[in-house]
Write an enzyme that holds these catalytic residues in place. Structure first.
Site, PDB file in Angstrom:
ATOM      1  N   TYR A 116       0.682  -1.247   0.017  1.00  0.00           N
ATOM      2  CA  TYR A 116      -0.104  -0.078  -0.003  1.00  0.00           C
ATOM      3  C   TYR A 116       0.955   1.364   0.183  1.00  0.00           C
ATOM      4  CZ  TYR A 116      -3.016   3.773   1.250  1.00  0.00           C
ATOM      5  OH  TYR A 116      -3.757   4.945   1.179  1.00  0.00           O
ATOM      6  N   ARG A 148       1.555   8.279  12.806  1.00  0.00           N
ATOM      7  CA  ARG A 148       1.070   9.558  13.440  1.00  0.00           C
ATOM      8  C   ARG A 148      -0.474   9.792  13.283  1.00  0.00           C
ATOM      9  NH1 ARG A 148       2.593  14.574   9.900  1.00  0.00           N
ATOM     10  NH2 ARG A 148       0.648  13.490   8.773  1.00  0.00           N
ATOM     11  N   ARG A 163     -10.663   4.710   8.411  1.00  0.00           N
ATOM     12  CA  ARG A 163      -9.716   4.365   7.369  1.00  0.00           C
ATOM     13  C   ARG A 163      -8.557   3.663   8.216  1.00  0.00           C
ATOM     14  NH1 ARG A 163      -9.601  10.013   5.215  1.00  0.00           N
ATOM     15  NH2 ARG A 163      -8.053  10.287   6.710  1.00  0.00           N
ATOM     16  N   PHE A 215      15.343  19.480  -1.350  1.00  0.00           N
ATOM     17  CA  PHE A 215      13.861  19.048  -1.717  1.00  0.00           C
ATOM     18  C   PHE A 215      13.852  17.621  -1.254  1.00  0.00           C
ATOM     19  CE2 PHE A 215       9.954  18.387  -3.918  1.00  0.00           C
ATOM     20  CZ  PHE A 215       9.823  17.169  -4.397  1.00  0.00           C
TER      21      PHE A 215
HETATM   22  C1  LIG Z   1       2.571  10.696   0.669  1.00  0.00           C
HETATM   23  C2  LIG Z   1       3.609  11.313   0.194  1.00  0.00           C
HETATM   24  C3  LIG Z   1       4.769  11.255   1.353  1.00  0.00           C
HETATM   25  C4  LIG Z   1       4.317  11.134  -1.039  1.00  0.00           C
HETATM   26  C5  LIG Z   1       3.496  12.907   0.045  1.00  0.00           C
HETATM   27  N1  LIG Z   1       4.609  13.862  -0.074  1.00  0.00           N
HETATM   28  C6  LIG Z   1       5.003  14.534   1.117  1.00  0.00           C
HETATM   29  O1  LIG Z   1       4.552  14.197   2.045  1.00  0.00           O
HETATM   30  C7  LIG Z   1       6.484  15.633   0.530  1.00  0.00           C
HETATM   31  C8  LIG Z   1       6.290  16.575   1.851  1.00  0.00           C
HETATM   32  C9  LIG Z   1       5.092  17.381   2.135  1.00  0.00           C
HETATM   33  O2  LIG Z   1       4.095  17.261   1.383  1.00  0.00           O
HETATM   34  N2  LIG Z   1       4.953  17.931   3.281  1.00  0.00           N
HETATM   35  C10 LIG Z   1       3.736  18.529   3.785  1.00  0.00           C
HETATM   36  C11 LIG Z   1       3.113  17.480   4.491  1.00  0.00           C
HETATM   37  C12 LIG Z   1       1.653  17.940   4.974  1.00  0.00           C
HETATM   38  O3  LIG Z   1       1.098  18.498   4.083  1.00  0.00           O
HETATM   39  O4  LIG Z   1       1.650  17.641   6.107  1.00  0.00           O
HETATM   40  C13 LIG Z   1       4.283  19.568   4.961  1.00  0.00           C
HETATM   41  O5  LIG Z   1       3.304  20.503   5.012  1.00  0.00           O
HETATM   42  O6  LIG Z   1       5.383  19.555   5.213  1.00  0.00           O
HETATM   43  O7  LIG Z   1       7.358  15.111   0.258  1.00  0.00           O
HETATM   44  C14 LIG Z   1       7.340  13.962  -0.701  1.00  0.00           C
HETATM   45  C15 LIG Z   1       8.798  13.863  -1.329  1.00  0.00           C
HETATM   46  C16 LIG Z   1       9.521  14.792  -1.361  1.00  0.00           C
HETATM   47  C17 LIG Z   1      11.091  14.565  -1.781  1.00  0.00           C
HETATM   48  C18 LIG Z   1      11.277  13.437  -2.045  1.00  0.00           C
HETATM   49  C19 LIG Z   1      10.493  12.146  -2.037  1.00  0.00           C
HETATM   50  C20 LIG Z   1      10.694  10.849  -2.446  1.00  0.00           C
HETATM   51  C21 LIG Z   1       9.730   9.835  -2.221  1.00  0.00           C
HETATM   52  C22 LIG Z   1       8.518   9.973  -1.975  1.00  0.00           C
HETATM   53  C23 LIG Z   1       8.227  11.421  -1.421  1.00  0.00           C
HETATM   54  C24 LIG Z   1       9.122  12.564  -1.568  1.00  0.00           C
HETATM   55  C25 LIG Z   1       6.392  14.333  -1.787  1.00  0.00           C
HETATM   56  C26 LIG Z   1       6.623  14.577  -2.935  1.00  0.00           C
HETATM   57  C27 LIG Z   1       5.599  14.776  -4.150  1.00  0.00           C
HETATM   58 CL1  LIG Z   1       5.988  15.175  -5.655  1.00  0.00          CL
HETATM   59  C28 LIG Z   1       4.569  14.693  -3.596  1.00  0.00           C
HETATM   60  C29 LIG Z   1       4.024  14.182  -2.332  1.00  0.00           C
HETATM   61  C30 LIG Z   1       5.031  14.133  -1.388  1.00  0.00           C
END
Ligand SMILES: CC(C)(C)CN1C(=O)[C@@H](CC(=O)N[C@@H](CC(=O)O)C(=O)O)O[C@H](c2cccc3ccccc23)c2cc(Cl)ccc21
Length: 345
Positions: free
Chosen positions: A145, A192, A202, A262
């Site tokens: 998942y 968390r 969920r 990033f």
């Molecule tokens: C589910 C998830 C972890 C993939 C979500 N995800 C992330 O969590 C974001 C961070 C983020 O959104 N932080 C928010 C969280 C929140 O809103 O609570 C913040 O406010 O700090 O980072 C990831 C992310 C960033 C960089 C490298 C990555 C490599 C593998 C997988 C994910 C990676 C992310 C990159 C992309 Cl392109 C799309 C989504 C994400």
């Protein structure tokens, strides 16, 4: 050449990015020009998909087809979605999703293909787990998942980093490390969000884990089960820590400074969150517990090279170990995991 209407469209795009998550939006906007728009759109497309998956007020007959065809929807000019429930956090993003599609269609074909491929695989995976009766039972289901909803994001990002030439082709090749980058973030989020997800019905904690500590997952909130609940939490924390070695190995590969920040910032936020969660009974009584603002500001500033990031992981590994309860069945496992992190850092 400079195109005013393009600039207006870009302004609306970054407005949506800033609405989704302010702190991370700033990190995306610091990326090199070549990658900034592609990753902004990747992030917003995935946020749109996630908003549909997350909304439990949408009936399955509507939800499943949208998840399965989202990779085609992102090519359909003008498409919007207004069936989201009123209190869905990113409802507005889908109501104005035509803006995202406009931006997506302006990207280089190479980036469009990467985004569409990951969106297809993620949407199919989400649809599978959204189907009635499908649950995260085994730890293998849990890894699968998390691969669908987060590991695939790592694969897509690594392909973009290699495609634009900022990073070597090895980065896209090491799918195992890219996958672990996503699993570490997602497993920390799932650990968390125990109470919030329980409230929204969920269930992401694997039965293979919580089943060792309770008859039903919801029994963990009962005060009389406090010790069992904390032991289950330690088990989940230990499971997430299993990806840290890969995370550090992946970050060591990233040489472009803006790509490094990033990638590193969400990972240091995750280890800090894991430290906050460890042995913290509040996750069973309070929703939306977050690390303090001051800590996130410090972490964002301190995550600009691998030596500083390794030092942050070493620091939190020591903190996590200090908080372990010797009577906890996972006391030794967590001690070993922390020892390993201190060794590689
Ligand atoms: C589910 C998830 C972890 C993939 C979500 N995800 C992330 O969590 C974001 C961070 C983020 O959104 N932080 C928010 C969280 C929140 O809103 O609570 C913040 O406010 O700090 O980072 C990831 C992310 C960033 C960089 C490298 C990555 C490599 C593998 C997988 C994910 C990676 C992310 C990159 C992309 Cl392109 C799309 C989504 C994400």
């Amino acid at each position: 050449k400079y195109n005013y209407s393009n600039d207006k469209a870009r302004e609306r795009l970054y407005h949506h990015l800033n609405m989704t998550s302010r702190s991370f939006a700033a990190v995306i906007q610091d990326l090199d020009e070549e990658l900034k728009d592609a990753i902004c759109l990747f992030y917003l497309v995935l946020r749109g998909l996630d908003t549909i998956e997350d909304d439990m007020t949408i009936d399955l007959e509507t939800k499943i087809p949208v998840l399965n065809t989202f990779h085609e929807i992102i090519y359909q000019k003008g498409w919007t979605f207004t069936k989201n429930g009123p209190n869905e956090k990113d409802r507005q993003l889908l109501v104005e999703f035509d803006v995202i599609i406009e931006g997506f269609l302006k990207l280089k074909p190479a980036y469009q293909t990467i985004i569409a491929d990951i969106t297809k695989r993620m949407g199919n995976g989400m649809a599978h787990y959204a189907t009635a009766g499908i649950h995260v039972n085994t730890t293998a289901d849990y890894d699968e998942y998390c691969h669908y909803v987060a590991g695939l994001v790592g694969l897509g990002l690594s392909e973009m980093f290699s495609a634009c030439g900022f990073e070597s082709l090895v980065v896209a090749k090491r799918k195992d490390l890219s996958n672990s980058m996503g699993l570490f973030l997602q497993k920390t989020n799932i650990t968390r969000d125990y109470l919030e997800d329980l409230r929204d019905d969920r269930r992401f904690w694997p039965k293979e884990i919580w089943g060792l500590y309770a008859e039903k997952m919801e029994d963990l909130v009962k005060p009389e089960n406090c010790d069992k609940a904390k032991q289950c939490l330690s088990h989940m924390v230990w499971n997430a820590m299993g990806h840290i070695k890969d995370v550090l190995e992946y970050l060591e590969m990233i040489k472009n400074p803006s790509c490094f920040k990033f990638c590193a910032i969400p990972q240091v936020m995750a280890i800090a969150t894991l430290n906050m969660l460890h042995n913290n009974y509040k996750i069973f009584t309070h929703e939306n517990i977050k690390i303090r603002k001051g800590e996130t500001v410090w972490l964002m500033k301190e995550s600009d090279n691998i030596d500083k990031v390794a030092a942050i992981f070493r620091l939190y590994a020591r903190e996590i170990n200090k908080k372990s309860d010797p009577l906890d069945p996972h006391f030794v496992n967590i001690g070993v995991a922390c020892g390993e992190i201190e060794q590689i850092c």
